[in-house]
Design an enzyme around this catalytic site. Structure first.
Site, PDB file in Angstrom:
ATOM      1  N   SER A   1      -6.555  -3.186   5.397  1.00 42.10           N
ATOM      2  CA  SER A   1      -8.009  -3.152   5.516  1.00 42.10           C
ATOM      3  C   SER A   1      -8.443  -2.140   6.574  1.00 42.10           C
ATOM      4  O   SER A   1      -8.047  -0.982   6.522  1.00 42.10           O
ATOM      5  CB  SER A   1      -8.524  -4.566   5.812  1.00 42.10           C
ATOM      6  OG  SER A   1      -9.912  -4.649   5.659  1.00 42.10           O
TER       7      SER A   1
ATOM      8  N   HIS B   1      -6.990  -8.178  -1.760  1.00 45.87           N
ATOM      9  CA  HIS B   1      -7.005  -7.519  -0.459  1.00 45.87           C
ATOM     10  C   HIS B   1      -5.745  -7.815   0.346  1.00 45.87           C
ATOM     11  O   HIS B   1      -5.219  -6.953   1.037  1.00 45.87           O
ATOM     12  CB  HIS B   1      -8.245  -7.992   0.308  1.00 45.87           C
ATOM     13  CG  HIS B   1      -8.635  -7.121   1.454  1.00 45.87           C
ATOM     14  ND1 HIS B   1      -9.016  -5.821   1.299  1.00 45.87           N
ATOM     15  CD2 HIS B   1      -8.699  -7.385   2.796  1.00 45.87           C
ATOM     16  CE1 HIS B   1      -9.324  -5.303   2.475  1.00 45.87           C
ATOM     17  NE2 HIS B   1      -9.119  -6.226   3.401  1.00 45.87           N
TER      18      HIS B   1
ATOM     19  N   ASP C   1      -8.832  -6.484  -5.604  1.00 42.96           N
ATOM     20  CA  ASP C   1      -9.677  -6.418  -4.415  1.00 42.96           C
ATOM     21  C   ASP C   1     -11.005  -5.740  -4.739  1.00 42.96           C
ATOM     22  O   ASP C   1     -11.045  -4.768  -5.493  1.00 42.96           O
ATOM     23  CB  ASP C   1      -8.958  -5.630  -3.322  1.00 42.96           C
ATOM     24  CG  ASP C   1      -9.717  -5.604  -2.006  1.00 42.96           C
ATOM     25  OD1 ASP C   1     -10.517  -6.536  -1.762  1.00 42.96           O
ATOM     26  OD2 ASP C   1      -9.509  -4.667  -1.218  1.00 42.96           O
TER      27      ASP C   1
END
Length: 426
Positions: free
Chosen positions: A163, A405, A348
């Protein structure tokens, strides 16, 4: 007689290695030997690291590589989300995790930027204000860590992240490489690998509307409304109105929530209840677990209270959050011998795969043609298709199936393949 002497020498050498291991390690929380400490990276700014020595059956910890893990947010703690929700040896139920990284290698969790997790600042003036400062703070920490753990100076080092950590990691790797070139740090940095990274905010955010339309998450009206707000974000970025772009991004998140309801941005296929509240790396259960168990085990009860996510870290970075870092990835590929990898869970939304593919396709570096000419290949685990990979010019891209994610959490088999590809666990 000579054979006996050689055997004795070998046994003594193994014993000395074990003594070195035992001297450096401590008992922390969970299985295996550990070590942890604070490093004052700037006056009043304190980063925290937590080292998990590998639990692999080896005569020395240093037979296995060292992997650094950086979490996203910015402001989400590696020591919490990373260690206990994704890749550490046990989960927040206190149960062993079947697929954990420590069983293969040494893992160094770093709460970064300062103010995240166990890390803290003496005043608001010490919070990081840009990605460069975050990177330099991490280099200072590693310089201290490698001096206090000199055995790791000769061990292959890899930086993995997720991320917003995927934006921090490339610049950290670049600055660490430069510090190594100047003789300021001794290490064996080999690769930097970023998962579902927020490296090009414009590409990420412009991918939202078409991605959701194709998945059936929104209809054409939703597509048009989201596209309109995302286009305004793009305009603000290109005109340099970065502060307004941050606000526009928040508006976009709220608009998406209004259109699609209680939806998990981090995995479009998660089944959720109307009362569920899914947030990245935070929640009362994780906080209670860390404060009631880990803080006590590490004897940190007199330190700043552990936070799952420190909003002040995000706020102090301000407009730097929406700046791209593609040029840093390019520098890594053009100016260093490091391998660079990107992996992306295709379910994601928050850092959607189409946006990642778009900035990679536009990125230019000296070895790009090798990557362009490479054929994308499937990769499997025990005969099951887990994703696709494309490699060339010192760069690798992995499309991971059945994952959002948090790839390690959603598809540990695919993540194990990626880990082996870069570290070979040795």
């Amino acid at each position: 007689m000579q054979l006996k002497n050689n055997n004795a020498i070998t046994a003594y050498a193994v014993f000395l290695l074990q003594l070195i291991n035992w001297a450096a390690a401590r008992r922390g929380f969970g299985p295996g030997e550990q070590d942890w400490n604070y490093v004052e990276v700037r006056k009043g700014a304190h980063l925290f690291y937590w080292l998990h020595y590998t639990t692999a059956n080896v005569s020395s910890f240093y037979e296995r590589p060292l992997v650094i893990w950086l979490q996203g947010g910015p402001g989400v703690a590696s020591t919490g989300c990373g260690c206990f929700e994704q890749l550490g040896p046990i989960d927040i139920e206190g149960q062993p995790r079947a697929s954990n990284w420590v069983q293969h290698m040494n893992v160094l969790f770093i709460d970064s930027p300062v103010g995240t997790g166990f890390s803290y600042v003496d005043s608001y003036n010490e919070y990081a204000v840009n990605n460069k400062q975050i990177a330099l703070d991490l280099v200072t920490l590693m310089s201290d860590f490698l001096r206090s753990h000199p055995e790791f100076q000769r061990v292959p080092l890899h930086i993995f992240s997720e991320s917003y950590g995927g934006k921090m990691a490339p610049e950290f790797a670049l600055e660490l490489h430069l510090a190594q070139q100047r003789g300021e740090v001794q290490c064996q940095l080999k690769s930097v690998v970023v998962g579902n990274p927020f490296i090009s905010p414009v590409d990420t955010i412009l991918s939202y509307a078409p991605y959701m339309l194709q998945l059936g998450i929104v209809d054409h009206d939703g597509f048009k409304n989201i596209s309109r707000v995302a286009s305004e974000f793009s305009r603000l970025i290109y005109t340099g109105e970065l502060g307004m772009a941050v606000i526009q991004n928040i508006k976009l998140q709220h608009l998406i929530e209004q259109i699609i309801g209680n939806f998990v941005f981090y995995n479009t296929q998660w089944r959720t209840h109307e009362d569920d509240d899914h947030r990245y790396g935070e929640g009362p259960k994780l906080s209670e677990f860390m404060i009631n168990n880990v803080t006590k085990a590490l004897n940190l009860t007199d330190m700043t209270k552990w936070e799952a996510r420190n909003v002040a870290v995000y706020d102090e970075l301000g407009s730097d959050i929406v700046k791209p870092a593609v040029h840093i990835v390019t520098r890594l590929l053009d100016e260093t011998p490091l391998r660079v990898g990107v992996y992306s869970g295709v379910l994601d939304l928050i850092c959607a795969t189409p946006g990642t593919v778009n900035w990679i396709n536009r990125m230019s570096w000296r070895g790009k043609q090798k990557y362009v000419d490479a054929i994308r290949q499937p990769f499997r685990s025990d005969g099951y298709l887990e994703g696709y990979e494309k490699q060339g010019g010192n760069f690798s891209m992995f499309w991971v199936l059945r994952a959002g994610h948090m790839v390690q959490q959603d598809n540990p088999a695919a993540m194990s393949h990626i880990l082996r590809e870069f570290t070979n666990y040795g």
